[in-house]
Design an enzyme around this catalytic site. Structure first.
Site, PDB file in Angstrom:
ATOM      1  N   HIS A  61      75.133 127.528   5.413  1.00 25.68           N
ATOM      2  CA  HIS A  61      74.312 128.742   5.449  1.00 25.68           C
ATOM      3  C   HIS A  61      75.272 129.901   5.736  1.00 25.68           C
ATOM      4  CE1 HIS A  61      70.490 126.395   5.982  1.00 25.68           C
ATOM      5  NE2 HIS A  61      71.317 125.554   6.596  1.00 25.68           N
ATOM      6  N   PHE A  62      75.508 130.744   4.741  1.00 27.70           N
ATOM      7  CA  PHE A  62      76.474 131.838   4.939  1.00 27.70           C
ATOM      8  C   PHE A  62      75.806 133.209   5.126  1.00 27.70           C
ATOM      9  CE2 PHE A  62      80.511 129.617   3.012  1.00 27.70           C
ATOM     10  CZ  PHE A  62      80.632 128.868   4.167  1.00 27.70           C
ATOM     11  N   ARG A  63      74.460 133.233   5.202  1.00 30.45           N
ATOM     12  CA  ARG A  63      73.708 134.370   5.769  1.00 30.45           C
ATOM     13  C   ARG A  63      73.718 135.662   4.974  1.00 30.45           C
ATOM     14  NH1 ARG A  63      71.105 130.765   8.633  1.00 30.45           N
ATOM     15  NH2 ARG A  63      72.126 130.068  10.533  1.00 30.45           N
ATOM     16  N   HIS A 175      64.759 119.474   3.293  1.00 30.45           N
ATOM     17  CA  HIS A 175      64.819 119.448   4.752  1.00 30.45           C
ATOM     18  C   HIS A 175      63.593 118.645   5.166  1.00 30.45           C
ATOM     19  CE1 HIS A 175      65.561 121.339   8.829  1.00 30.45           C
ATOM     20  NE2 HIS A 175      64.419 120.686   8.985  1.00 30.45           N
ATOM     21  N   ASP A 301      75.967 121.542   7.302  1.00 33.61           N
ATOM     22  CA  ASP A 301      74.841 122.396   7.691  1.00 33.61           C
ATOM     23  C   ASP A 301      75.355 123.565   8.534  1.00 33.61           C
ATOM     24  OD1 ASP A 301      72.296 123.380   7.995  1.00 33.61           O
ATOM     25  OD2 ASP A 301      71.640 121.868   9.425  1.00 33.61           O
ATOM     26  N   HIS A 305      75.026 131.172  14.299  1.00 29.29           N
ATOM     27  CA  HIS A 305      74.246 132.148  15.064  1.00 29.29           C
ATOM     28  C   HIS A 305      75.202 132.683  16.119  1.00 29.29           C
ATOM     29  CE1 HIS A 305      70.480 130.805  13.244  1.00 29.29           C
ATOM     30  NE2 HIS A 305      70.822 129.559  13.513  1.00 29.29           N
ATOM     31  N   GLY A 320      70.776 125.682  15.071  1.00 33.29           N
ATOM     32  CA  GLY A 320      71.914 125.580  14.154  1.00 33.29           C
ATOM     33  C   GLY A 320      73.223 125.852  14.848  1.00 33.29           C
TER      34      GLY A 320
HETATM   35  O1  DOR Z   1      69.400 123.944  12.620  1.00 33.13           O
HETATM   36  C1  DOR Z   1      69.231 124.439  11.522  1.00 33.13           C
HETATM   37  N1  DOR Z   1      69.662 125.680  11.230  1.00 33.13           N
HETATM   38  N2  DOR Z   1      68.590 123.735  10.589  1.00 33.13           N
HETATM   39  C2  DOR Z   1      68.192 124.292   9.427  1.00 33.13           C
HETATM   40  O2  DOR Z   1      67.542 123.638   8.659  1.00 33.13           O
HETATM   41  C3  DOR Z   1      68.495 125.709   9.127  1.00 33.13           C
HETATM   42  C4  DOR Z   1      69.665 126.158   9.889  1.00 33.13           C
HETATM   43  C5  DOR Z   1      69.827 127.656   9.866  1.00 33.13           C
HETATM   44  O3  DOR Z   1      69.772 128.232   8.771  1.00 33.13           O
HETATM   45  O4  DOR Z   1      70.018 128.257  10.914  1.00 33.13           O
END
Ligand code: DOR
Length: 448
Positions: A61-63, A175, A301, A305, A320
């Site tokens: 996930h590169f936001r 998921h 994954d 954050h 995450g």
């Molecule tokens: O813990 C998680 N964070 N699981 C996910 O499915 C999404 C990810 C996130 O995008 O933060």
């Protein structure tokens, strides 16, 4: 535009086994393996080093767009390359979410000339974008959040799931946590602030129910399904016992393989992710599942954050943790520890992701394949230090761990992009191309 390079005297991790030899890349393609008489391009003395086929992280996930304060395609791509990862597949739960062809094209445009690793972007499913998912092309697959996690994407109603599975022409990736059970169980623990309850609220049944449901959909509609981030012994047993029809593949994560529920006491919400890190029984089952071929590959994954966001109490803190930059050292350390072989690392982290998603040219040290290399030094011991990492997240659950085996050079199409701690000018990743097989049977047994 590919480059030329020859590495001499390395340990080469080929699909057929490990040999000592040279490898040459011309115009971005592998042209010689073994003893190279006519080196091309720069000649690198690689004695003592190990060459893996470029590592592919099939879940990050590169936001970007929407939460660039956590990560973006530039910083995430840098983290990938510094960690020895040559290609990544990125998830659609950005802001706005990636739910149509225009949003995928926008991400490709943003990554081009900025990402230091090759890239592909999943298309996200919503209850009513079946026309988009049915027409999907140029994507590794369609991502379905069957249970709520970070972001707004969610499809859990049966009729919407049926429509996506019926229409899909690319792999579906899920998921797998059951939304209704998740809601019911969260209601049993109102106002709790103990992150140690996370794997109890989002329990193994929550995962198993959704995984079974997704497999049932895949079988009835005869569609390829990839179950993301497998976390429980229960799911491993279920997948192992079902017939191998080549429709269902899965992955697990270094977090689940190295951390367990006892770490909640130390790491608190930093360990919180979905699906959760569980107790040792599950960890052992995931290792066994990898080793016997029930689980095909490893993703991270990578879900950055910030420390401020993670400092909020359980219930408010997002789920995450970052990971793309440390998956290679963590798995090399597993080799050092005797948990698996260097061939397993090549299989789980490069060959299998390339096979599952049909990544054209990727995943193998073989003549004619793309010259993407992950060059590592298996002898180096180093401690994880968050301030030495590229990710914007700024922390790691593995802070202070001493790992043996680190990447030293990352090569994209014959051109080193990261080497001895520095990025090369002007070397960037390219869009991946996808030609997924209709079936992807398991490859049982030891990878030697
Ligand atoms: O813990 C998680 N964070 N699981 C996910 O499915 C999404 C990810 C996130 O995008 O933060």
């Amino acid at each position: 535009m590919g480059g030329d390079i020859t590495l001499r005297g390395a340990e080469l991790v080929l699909p057929t086994g490990v040999i000592d030899g040279d490898i040459a890349i011309r115009d971005g393609r592998i042209v010689a393996i073994g003893h190279v008489d006519q080196p091309v391009g720069e000649i690198v003395d690689a004695r003592g080093l190990t060459v893996l086929p470029g590592v592919i992280d099939p879940q990050v996930h590169f936001r970007e767009p929407g939460a660039e304060h956590k990560e973006d395609l530039e910083s995430g791509g840098r983290a990938a390359a510094a960690g020895g990862v040559t290609a990544f597949l990125e998830m659609p739960n950005t802001r706005p979410p990636t739910i149509d062809a225009a949003a995928v094209a926008d991400k490709i445009a943003r990554a081009t000339g900025r990402s230091r690793a090759h890239f592909g972007f999943f298309l996200g499913a919503t209850p009513d974008n079946v026309a988009e998912t049915a027409a999907a092309s140029g994507v590794p697959g369609i991502k379905i959040f069957m249970g709520s996690s970070t972001g707004t994407l969610l499809v859990h109603e049966q009729d919407a799931l049926e429509r996506h599975f019926a229409a899909a022409r690319v792999p579906l990736v899920v998921h797998a946590e059951d939304e209704l059970r998740l809601r019911a169980r969260s209601g049993l623990y109102p106002g709790v602030d103990d992150p140690g309850l996370h794997p109890i609220i989002r329990d193994p049944q929550t995962a198993l129910i959704a995984t079974r449901r997704a497999v049932d959909l895949a079988v009835r509609h005869q569609k390829r399904l990839h179950v993301l981030h497998l976390s429980s012994a229960d799911e491993v047993a279920f997948l192992r016992d079902r017939p191998d029809d080549g429709l269902v593949t899965t992955e697990t994560l270094p977090q689940y393989l190295w951390l367990d529920a006892s770490w909640y006491a130390r790491l608190g919400t930093h360990l919180q992710m979905n699906p959760p890190v569980r107790d040792l029984r599950h960890q052992r089952a995931l290792w066994a599942g990898l080793l016997d071929g029930t689980i095909q590959c490893i993703a991270t994954d990578h879900a950055p954050h910030t420390l401020d966001e993670k400092a909020q109490p359980y219930g408010k803190a997002p789920s995450g943790m970052p990971g793309v930059e440390l998956s290679v050292p963590l798995m090399l350390h597993a080799v050092h520890d005797g948990r698996c072989s260097i061939r397993h690392v090549a299989r789980w982290m490069s060959e299998a992701p390339a096979r599952i998603y049909g990544l054209v040219g990727k995943g193998r040290l073989a003549l004619g394949a793309d010259g993407d290399l992950t060059v590592v030094d298996r002898r180096v011991s180093r401690s994880v230090r968050a301030d030495a990492l590229q990710s914007r997240a700024g922390w790691s659950p593995f802070e202070g761990w001493t790992l043996r085996g680190w990447p030293v050079m990352t090569v994209l199409l014959g051109r080193p992009v990261f080497r001895d701690g520095a990025f090369a000018d002007g070397v960037f990743g390219e869009p991946l191309r996808f030609d997924p097989p209709a079936r992807c049977p398991r490859q049982p047994g030891a990878a030697t």
